[in-house]
Each structure stands twice: as structure tokens, then as C-alpha cells.
Scaffold this active site. Structure first.
Site, PDB file in Angstrom:
ATOM      1  N   CYS A 170      28.654  51.608  47.123  1.00  0.00           N
ATOM      2  CA  CYS A 170      27.722  51.966  46.052  1.00  0.00           C
ATOM      3  C   CYS A 170      26.908  50.751  45.597  1.00  0.00           C
ATOM      4  CB  CYS A 170      28.495  52.644  44.912  1.00  0.00           C
ATOM      5  SG  CYS A 170      27.476  53.657  43.833  1.00  0.00           S
ATOM      6  N   ARG A 197      20.245  62.124  40.277  1.00  0.00           N
ATOM      7  CA  ARG A 197      21.521  61.475  40.562  1.00  0.00           C
ATOM      8  C   ARG A 197      22.274  62.347  41.552  1.00  0.00           C
ATOM      9  NH1 ARG A 197      25.485  57.806  38.563  1.00  0.00           N
ATOM     10  NH2 ARG A 197      23.917  56.633  37.445  1.00  0.00           N
ATOM     11  N   HIS A 243      32.985  56.915  47.374  1.00  0.00           N
ATOM     12  CA  HIS A 243      34.156  56.547  46.577  1.00  0.00           C
ATOM     13  C   HIS A 243      35.286  57.435  47.069  1.00  0.00           C
ATOM     14  CE1 HIS A 243      31.666  54.265  43.794  1.00  0.00           C
ATOM     15  NE2 HIS A 243      30.875  55.301  43.635  1.00  0.00           N
TER      16      HIS A 243
END
Lengths: 470, 255
Positions: free
Chosen positions: B96, B130, B197
Site C-alpha cells: 500500500c 477509494r 493487506h
């Protein structure tokens, strides 16, 4: 009283009864939506009827425990709080609680509103409830996939509080001094009464920060905060080495403290009303904060220490928060944890019990739990693995939970992964010796599901029946 | 190898927004379970590093403010050493924000440019959308067979790969680098960047072992890794993939 409000309240009551018969979880928001569908302003209209006004409790962790503690104190003081229990903390849940706590014409049966409010909902709730007192417990990285970043959440809460101050200058605010993000929420201005609670006694603190921390920047100048003591997560005594901004002095302070594992703690509270002792019957430093918040809130509402003491000592555990449940000759200790800091505190507390613990770990990833379960890698399960005797992992993400324990140090052969929660419960109980304790550590919706399984097996009564029996 | 396999965990207290340290835990354990000596060094702001001391560098994700601090430190203090390490074949796993910082630059939504250390021929633009949700990718494994990876993404940076960069994998479900080209992550030599993640490595042990093997082979071309019993890892991956394919991502939304 308006016809529309009456109709909405009646519908809300019917919806609640229906929800219960269908066995919908205690956290359902359906009845509230029914009420608001008929009368969109039901919430503010009913809230305005309460003769002693409203109290709002918000924050990431501890809302339910703090508001339940405060409810116990209010009842001890002879008041009748209208309270949204069972964690239904969005506008619909608050509305449902008000409808349940009102007669058919929407007039409240209680005299003071006490509402735990989800952090993101706080601005909207403050606008509708116009509370006389707002309590904020803490802000933790929790469900980042819902809230985005912590700082923008803090700003929105700040603004909501400032808007409340603009509408009623006598509103009181009680904030956690030990949390740097929360301690400054009252600064946007206009509030005459900002009070703080916090831990002064340093015996249970450590030097340095835990790794899973956030909010470590000075809210004034952005520099990294220095902590002289940390209690848990990013809670502690801090100051900015750059601009000198520092933790405010708590008005309601734990000046002396003795922790007693799962039994709870004894706290001496120093306050503007003088010093008094309280017994906190739930474990962990986080519950010391909750008790301080409840005691401080009660004091700000004009309740005297003797009543606060009695109310807290009579306080029994809230839904799914360190509940002790008898089951087939064993005792289940059910503890909800939603995020790293909470979980780490729980692990620290149950490890004090010593020995080889029997563990049931339930991990769900529904919206209320947070869809992303990455946070389990921020929890120090290594400390739990060190004291684990048997581990059963369950829930929608049972395999991830089992995998985490494997990497934490529990041999794979000693980890049972059973996705079905009922089956897992049965197996975990069987793996626990008679008279022994099974520690069930669960995320939010998993707590509800596990409690349903316990209900089905007759270990507990339906939650709302237990409430009525109070 | 004469010294323990050494992992450099960069800025652990700043770039650890969502469990990414699980990757370091995984690498360490998989060495320990094989009886391989391993060390993890935590390195933070203002500390200089000796590029030859480390075999694997790890840099996780962080919030915006932390990312700016790290960006500055990379430019002023560690960038050269890291570039030199990458050029000499050291392994990198960056997630990220860490991934973004290893690119050429990050253009924020408000128009500022944060320079990266240019290990990846990639750049990122902050956008209003997002990307949040479970993500499944497909990569070509070391044996040539397709392998699936699974994790969770949460980023408003949209990353684009340049001519000389290869993606980590193809998106099966999710948004990936930019929600448009169907690619996720970046791979240059032994350096990997990803938006996954989860953490990434526990459910994708094949990737952990790829990194460990690459690290060993820098010192000994014939090095091998003893296989581990990955029964739990594989079940966890399969369960997560099934869940991801059954549920769509949470969906785009405005910042």
C-alpha cells in the site's frame, strides 16, 4: 401529541415485538427504521420530551460498558433512564429505544435519555438529541474500512460538538484525558464546561508505546508525541516535545488503583467532589476508564459519590462484555473484542488467570465487525499462545483465526478450526474439564451469534428477558 | 549463508496501518520452523542503513500524515541505500503506502507531488474513489502454473505501471492498482509492491517462500528450502477466496 408520532411509535413497538419473535439479534436496527419511516423527526420529538434531558456516550471502545455503568448509577439515584442497550447505536437504534421506552403516544416512560452513539453518527445524533452531557471514551483504529481515517473522524466529531455548543451553551463535555485525539475534541469552541477523566496512578503503565498505535501526533503542531507512561494502546500520559501541548489534568482521576485480574479493580477517584473509592467489577485498565467516565458523568449530572459507589458496585456485566455463563458444569467467560488495543487488553487480563487456558476464538467479518480482518495480525496473540491449552477457532473467518494462532506459536495440531459456531461451542466445552473455565474471545457479530447458540442450549435467557428481569 | 537471514522492517511504528506486520511474523516463523537462523531489525526515522546487511526489506502501509514523514526520510536518509540494495538483488515486500513510496511519485488529490525512491517504474495519483474490499489475484508461480493470492485492499491511490514494470498479478476480483487495467501490484526483480493487506503472506505462503528462497540464493545459488506443512495456510486461502468471490467488494465511494 401528533398522530404521525403516535403511529410511528406504535409501528416501532410492533416491529420490536416482531423482531424478538423472529429471534432477530439484539442489535437489530429494523424497528427504528420503521419509526423513522413514518415520522422522520420522531427521534428529536421524543428526546425533547424527557424531563431531565439526554446524555450521549460515544467513542470506539467502551460505549456500552460506560453507558451501562452510568445507567446503573442513575437507577440507584432513583432515575429511570431510557437507554438504547444492546449496542444499537445508530440513529435507528436510538429511535427504537425511545419508542420502546415511550407510551403509545410517544411520551417517555423514563425521565432521562442515555444513548450510546456510534462515532460517525455523533454529529447527527447531537443535532437531534441536543444532549446536556456528551461523553467520549476513546478513539481507536477500528473498522477502517468503514471510517477511513481517524483524523477526519475526529474533525467531524469536533465540529458536531461545536455545533451543539452553539445551540446550547450549557452543554457539558466529558473527555478522556489519556487519549490525545479525544482530549482536544472540545476545542473548536464555545463550550463552557469541558471536563476530563483519566488515570493518574502509574503502577500499571509501561514506558514507550505499544506497536499497534495511532493518534501519536500532536494535534496542534503535528510532531510525534512523547509518552512518559502508556496504559494501553495509545492511552497514556503524553506531551508534545515540540510545542509543549500536553495531556490535560483529569478532573475525575484514578489517583490510586489496584488491579485484580478477571475480578476487576479497586479505584480511588479524585474529583471536584472530593476523593472516593469505587469497585469496578469488570477486568482490565480499559474498564477503569469506563468506570471513571461513568462516575464523572454521574457527578456532572449532580449525583453524589455515595450513590455513584453503590451504583457501580451493583453493576453486573454488560451483554457479551466479560459475561460469566454457566454451561454443562463449566464456566464460559465471554469477552467481546473489536480491535487490536481491546484485544491486547483482554489477552493481558485473561493471561493473569494463569495455567493452560481453554480458548474459543470467534472471528467474523460482517460489516459491523469490519470486513477486513488484517487487524488480527496487530494483536499480540503470541502472548495468548504462550498460555493456551486448547484453541478452537470459529466464525466466518475461522481459518484466518486458526492461522493467526499457528503463527503466534500454537502448534497446528492443537488448533481446532470449526466454522460452525454451535459445533465449535460444543467441542470447546468438551475440551474444557468439568468446573473449568472456557474463555470465549469474540468479535462483535460473533458475540451475538455465540450468544444465540448458548440460548439454544439453554445456557442463557433471551437478552431482552434478562433486561426486563432487572 | 554465514550470517542469519536478516529482515529490515522499515518504520514499523509509522507504517503499520492494518496488520501488515503479519508479513514479517510470517517470514520469521517460516525460517524458525525450518531451523534457519533469522533476525528482524526495526529501522525508523533518521537511521541510516547498510544495504549489504539485509536480505529482505519490508515496508507496510500508513495513514497520509505518516506517509509524508516517511517520504521525507526516504529522500533524505535511506533512499540511496535502498536503491543500491534493490539493484544488487535484495528482496523487497512493500504494501500500500510502502508500495507507493517505492514508485516514482505520488500526486496527491490536492495537487502536491511526493517523490518516491524510484525502485518501481510506477506512479500513483490520489483520487476521490477509494477501492475497498476483498481482492483475489492470479499470478504465474515459480513452476509456471497459475497461483491465486487473496487479501484485502483499501486505497484511494490509483497506481499506474510504466513500460519497464511488471504487475504482481492479474485481478480476479477487486480493483487492483487502478480499477481500470485489471492488474495488481508491481514486481521488479526481487522487489514486490502490492495493495494486498490480509496480511498478504500468511495466506499466500508460496510468496513468502519465494522471497526466502530468493534471499538465500543471493549467497548460495544452489540453496533450497525445506517444504512446510501448509495445510492451514491453504485452507485459509481457499476459504478467503471463496468468501471473496461470493461477496463483491464494498464498492467505490467518495473519500
Amino acid at each position: 401529541m401528533s398522530l404521525r408520532l403516535t403511529a410511528s411509535v406504535a409501528a416501532g413497538k410492533a416491529a420490536t415485538a416482531l423482531s424478538r419473535r423472529l429471534g432477530a439479534g439484539a442489535g437489530s436496527n429494523f424497528p427504528g427504521r420503521v419509526v423513522l419511516g413514518i415520522e422522520p423527526r420522531a427521534l428529536q420529538r421524543m428526546a425533547a420530551e424527557l424531563p431531565r434531558g439526554n446524555v450521549v456516550v460515544s467513542g470506539t471502545n467502551g460505549k456500552t460498558t460506560t453507558s451501562n455503568m452510568l445507567a446503573a448509577i442513575l437507577r440507584e439515584a432513583g432515575l429511570h433512564p431510557v437507554h438504547n442497550r444492546a449496542g444499537a447505536n445508530l440513529l435507528s437504534g436510538i429511535t427504537a429505544a425511545l419508542a420502546q421506552g415511550s407510551d403509545l403516544r410517544g411520551r417517555p416512560r423514563g425521565d432521562i435519555g442515555l444513548f450510546e452513539v456510534d462515532e460517525a453518527t455523533l454529529p447527527a445524533a447531537l443535532e437531534r438529541l441536543q444532549p446536556r452531557l456528551v461523553v467520549v471514551t476513546n478513539l481507536f483504529r477500528d473498522q477502517l474500512d468503514r471510517y477511513g481515517e481517524l483524523e477526519s473522524l475526529g474533525r467531524k466529531m469536533s465540529r458536531g460538538i461545536a455545533e451543539l455548543a452553539g445551540r446550547r451553551t450549557d452543554a457539558l463535555l466529558l473527555l478522556n484525558a489519556d487519549d490525545p485525539l479525544v482530549a482536544t475534541l472540545g476545542e473548536e469552541g464555545g463550550l463552557s464546561g469541558v471536563s476530563f477523566f483519566g488515570i493518574e496512578h502509574e503502577g500499571y503503565g509501561t514506558r514507550g508505546l505499544e506497536h499497534a498505535s495511532d493518534s501519536t501526533h500532536c494535534r496542534v503542531c503535528g510532531a510525534l508525541l512523547h509518552y512518559s507512561t502508556t496504559f494501553f494502546g495509545h492511552m497514556g500520559k503524553y506531551a508534545c516535545p515540540n510545542c509543549g501541548a500536553a495531556r490535560p489534568r483529569p478532573d475525575f482521576a484514578a489517583s490510586s488503583l489496584q488491579m485484580r485480574g478477571v475480578e476487576g479493580s479497586s479505584v480511588t477517584v479524585a474529583s471536584p467532589l472530593g476523593s472516593f473509592e469505587i469497585e469496578v467489577r469488570v477486568p482490565g485498565l480499559y474498564n477503569v476508564h469506563n468506570a471513571l467516565a461513568a462516575a464523572g458523568a454521574a457527578a456532572l449530572l449532580g449525583i453524589e459519590p455515595a450513590i455513584i459507589q453503590r451504583g457501580l458496585s451493583g453493576f453486573s456485566t454488560a451483554f457479551g462484555r466479560s459475561e460469566r455463563i454457566q454451561a454443562r458444569g463449566r464456566e464460559i467467560v465471554l469477552v467481546l473484542s473489536k480491535n487490536p488495543a481491546g484485544f491486547n487488553e483482554v489477552i493481558r487480563t485473561v493471561s493473569e488467570a494463569g495455567g493452560k487456558l481453554r480458548l474459543l476464538l470467534a472471528l467474523n467479518d460482517l460489516i459491523a465487525d469490519g470486513r477486513d480482518i488484517s487487524w488480527i495480525w496487530d494483536v499480540d496473540f503470541e502472548n495468548l499462545a504462550a498460555v493456551a491449552g486448547s484453541v478452537t477457532a470459529t466464525g466466518l473467518r475461522a481459518w484466518d483465526m486458526g492461522l493467526r494462532m499457528k503463527y503466534a506459536g500454537t502448534p497446528a495440531g492443537e488448533i481446532r478450526v470449526i466454522e460452525d459456531m454451535g459445533e465449535a461451542l460444543d467441542q470447546a466445552l468438551e475440551d474444557t474439564e468439568p468446573q473449568g473455565t472456557l474463555f470465549a474471545l469474540t468479535t462483535y457479530t460473533a458475540t451475538l451469534k455465540l450468544r444465540d447458540e448458548m440460548l439454544r442450549r439453554g445456557f442463557v435467557k433471551p437478552f431482552w428477558r434478562e433486561e426486563a428481569a432487572r | 549463508m554465514s550470517r542469519p537471514l536478516t529482515i529490515c522492517h522499515l518504520y514499523p511504528e509509522l507504517m503499520n496501518i492494518y496488520g501488515d506486520r503479519g508479513n514479517v511474523i510470517t517470514l520469521r516463523r517460516r525460517c524458525e520452523w525450518r531451523g534457519m537462523p533469522v533476525e528482524v531489525h526495526e529501522v525508523s526515522l533518521r537511521q541510516r542503513i547498510d544495504p549489504d546487511q539485509y536480505d529482505i526489506f519490508f515496508l507496510g502501509g500508513g495513514q497520509d500524515r505518516e506517509q509524508v514523514l516517511v517520504c521525507q526520510d526516504l529522500l533524505e536518509v535511506k533512499g540511496e541505500a535502498l536503491r543500491s540494495a534493490a539493484a544488487s538483488g535484495a528482496c523487497f515486500l512493500t504494501v500500500c503506502g510502502g508500495y507507493q513510496l517505492l514508485g516514482r511519485y505520488f500526486l496527491t488529490y490536492t495537487g502536491e507531488t511526493l517523490p518516491g525512491i524510484e525502485i518501481f517504474d510506477a506512479w500513483t495519483e490520489g483520487a476521490q474513489e477509494r477501492f475497498i474490499g476483498n481482492m483475489v489475484i492470479e499470478v504465474t508461480g515459480p513452476s509456471g502454473a497459475p497461483l491465486r493470492g487473496v487479501g484485502f485492499e483499501n486505497h484511494s491511490g490509483h497506481t499506474y505501471l510504466g513500460e519497464t514494470a511488471r504487475p504482481l498479478g492479474r485481478v480476479v476480483t477487486g480493483y487492483g492498482n487502478n480499477g481500470v487495467d485489471g492488474m495488481e501490484g508491481c514486481r521488479v526483480g526481487n522487489a514486490i509492491g502490492t495493495y494486498l493487506h490480509g496480511s498478504l503472506l500468511p495466506k499466500n505462503p508460496w510468496l513468502a517462500d519465494e522471497l526466502l528462497l530468493a534471499a538465500l540464493r543471493r549467497h548460495d545459488a544452489g540453496a533450497t528450502l525445506a517444504p512446510l506443512d501448509d495445510f492451514m495456510e491453504e485452507h485459509a486461502r481457499d476459504a478467503a477466496i471463496a468468501r471473496s468471490l461470493g461477496h463483491k467488494g464494498i464498492g467505490r465511494r467518495n473519500r
